[in-house]
Enzyme design. Structure first.
Site, mmCIF file in Angstrom:
data_model
loop_
_atom_site.group_PDB
_atom_site.id
_atom_site.type_symbol
_atom_site.label_atom_id
_atom_site.label_comp_id
_atom_site.label_asym_id
_atom_site.label_seq_id
_atom_site.Cartn_x
_atom_site.Cartn_y
_atom_site.Cartn_z
ATOM 1 N N ASP A 266 0.852 -1.177 0.000
ATOM 2 C CA ASP A 266 0.000 0.000 0.000
ATOM 3 C C ASP A 266 0.898 1.240 0.000
ATOM 4 O OD1 ASP A 266 -2.465 1.528 0.416
ATOM 5 O OD2 ASP A 266 -1.634 1.879 2.415
ATOM 6 N N ASP B 213 0.006 5.056 0.892
ATOM 7 C CA ASP B 213 -0.129 6.052 1.965
ATOM 8 C C ASP B 213 -0.294 5.373 3.324
ATOM 9 O OD1 ASP B 213 -0.145 8.188 0.032
ATOM 10 O OD2 ASP B 213 -2.191 7.576 -0.451
#
Length: 558
Positions: free
Chosen positions: A42, A44
């Protein structure tokens, strides 16, 4: 109860059950079996600081240790991809060009990634790529030339882990202040930060590779797994690893695991005998039975014994009998001091999936899976009978409400409502259970399903599961049959044992139930909390939605 019974099974060349092809379809077999060949990340909150809807490269700030952790993965030969939800595109908060500039800055600071996979949609768009949907994971695996089961996804919220699970990949949660407690409770694998996640990925990868071969040729290996059917099934990959390095494999199992032992590739002979220090409802220790078992083990003539146990069991009582039987080399996992009972004393951190835990012991004993064999659950083709013709075409949903441990069974009233909801959604539902569960399966099936309670043995159930579009089941043997056939699972998982260790292995899965219920980690066989709160709150519509997430349609297709 039979105290000492064995049958020969010439399984060395037995083919793997054909339904396993669904699990490995399109996969790229590695000459050297590994757990992972790609890590998905992922963006952020995992790689960089979470700046909401950021379209400014100057605001990119890597999280501490991220670059060094990623370089460790690159040095280990793992491919890297970013999988990220960016609803700011759909909402007009930044442009595609601005997003590409942010990604260029990320690569400038953290190094190159092999692929970027972006969902540009918002929740209301109903796409199949926005996490927790698995679309990004499938796309990343295709881009990297691998399959989801050989990927591990690292993220900071429950959506990341859910997307990984729904695709059959491993998911690692690295919590941040915005991660909700229920997301942490539901995750099967939690790491303190990205460097810790990477360290454990690499440790698990290395743990299934032998550092040294066995001392001398192994003519006969004795492997032991004395527990229930599910326990024997999850030990299958490790047994295949031992079989790859031994001329003959003899499996010692208990009565509750015998039916599963009959289904495992790589086993040439089975010895059935209950072990009172393993059985959940043991009788008194019978000295004569122990003497008989010791004598029988001595006749095996094993060059090596590998004793597989669950994380809460001890291998040492049996190790003593094996020594008395004249077996010179014994390997087992043991936190307790073994004295001279073990030649290979192996240790495994808490939380490792049971199939990998067993594979790491096989590796410590000098064995690994043969080239081209994936570390997944498998069944023998010749041990599974044809599916009954009166069940109609494949593509149904199997609901298995029961369990040998009542704490892990779905409450009948909940299962009944689930059958009704599935039937209303257009699914054909088969309700399965053992001979002692006929009253429950009849009640549950009355909502619109077909009652198969008591109609099959374990092998017959495996045939039914293999032709299902999905299986709705708790933490019990049929969940592992589904994993062996590559059939998606809606897991009604009671948290009495850790999901990371006992959840369906390497198969698309959606987990339902209260992972933080008071029964968590109690290992209770009977529900210790009135009302069975971990599963009584499961809503039937959540099961229907889970099947949609797994791309299982109401018309019986996928």
């Amino acid at each position: 109860m039979r105290q000492d019974q064995e049958d020969p099974y010439q399984r060395r060349s037995a083919q793997v059950y054909a339904a396993a092809d669904r699990a490995s379809s399109g996969s790229v077999a590695s000459p050297r079996p590994v757990l992972y060949d790609a890590v998905l990340l992922d963006r952020d909150g995992t790689l960089i600081e979470d700046v909401p809807y950021n379209g400014d490269p100057e605001k990119v700030r890597p999280l501490p240790g991220a670059r060094a952790a990623l370089d460790r993965l690159r040095a280990a030969g793992l491919r890297l991809a970013v999988v990220t939800n960016q609803s700011g595109l759909a909402r007009g908060y930044f442009s595609a060009a601005q997003m590409r500039a942010v990604h260029a800055r990320v690569e400038e600071l953290l190094g190159r990634f092999d692929a970027w996979l972006v969902c540009p949609h918002d929740d209301v768009d109903g796409c199949d790529c926005r996490k927790p949907a698995p679309g990004l994971v499938y796309a990343a695996a295709r881009e990297l030339g691998t399959t989801p089961s050989r990927c591990v996804l690292v993220g900071d919220i429950g959506r990341d882990v859910a997307a990984a699970m729904a695709a059959g990949a491993a998911g690692v949660l690295v919590p941040t202040p915005v991660t909700r407690p229920e997301e942490v409770a539901a995750a099967g694998w939690v790491a303190t930060d990205l460097p810790a996640a990477v360290a454990e990925i690499l440790r698990r990868q290395q743990a299934v590779q032998p550092s040294t071969p066995p001392t001398g040729p192994v003519r006969t290996a004795l492997v032991v797994r004395s527990d229930s059917a599910g326990d024997v099934l999850v030990t299958g990959p490790a047994i295949r690893a031992v079989a790859a390095g031994a001329e003959r494999v003899v499996l010692l199992c208990g009565p509750r695991g015998r039916a599963a032992a009959n289904l495992l590739p790589g086993v040439d002979e089975i010895i059935e005998h209950p072990l009172p220090w393993i059985d959940h409802t043991p009788g008194p220790v019978d000295p004569e039975a122990m003497r008989s078992l010791t004598a029988r083990l001595g006749v095996v003539g094993a060059d090596q014994a590998v004793v597989f146990t669950s994380f809460h069991q001890s291998a040492l009582p049996l190790a003593l009998l094996l020594r008395m039987a004249g077996i010179d080399r014994i390997a087992a996992i043991s936190d307790d001091y073994p004295g001279s009972l073990l030649d290979v004393r192996h240790r495994v951190p808490v939380g490792v999936p049971e199939p990998e835990r067993a594979l790491s012991l096989a590796a410590a004993a000098g064995h690994r899976l043969p080239d081209g064999d994936e570390p997944v659950l498998r069944l023998r083709r010749d041990a599974v009978p044809p599916r009954p013709a009166d069940l109609g075409e494949p593509g149904y949903v199997v609901l298995h409400p029961g369990s040998a441990a009542s704490s892990r069974a779905c409450p009948p009233e909940v299962a009944t409502r689930i059958v009704g909801a599935l039937t209303d959604a257009g699914h054909r539902v088969l309700v399965t259970g053992g001979p002692d569960e006929r009253a429950v399966t009849a009640r549950v099936a009355s909502a619109g399903g077909t009652d198969l309670g008591g109609r099959t043995d374990l092998a017959g159930l495996a045939a039914i599961v293999a032709d299902a579009s999905a299986v709705v089941v708790g933490n019990t043997g049929p969940a592992h049959l589904a994993a062996a056939a590559g059939v998606p699972v809606v897991s009604l998982f009671a948290p009495t044992v850790p999901f990371g260790q006992w959840g369906p292995y390497r198969v698309p899965t959606v987990r339902l139930g209260d992972a933080a219920a008071p029964c968590r980690d109690t290992r209770a066989a009977s529900c210790p909390v009135p009302g069975h709160p971990c599963l009584s709150g499961v809503e039937p519509d959540d099961v229907v939605d889970a099947l949609r997430t797994l791309a299982v349609s109401g018309g019986g297709g996928r």
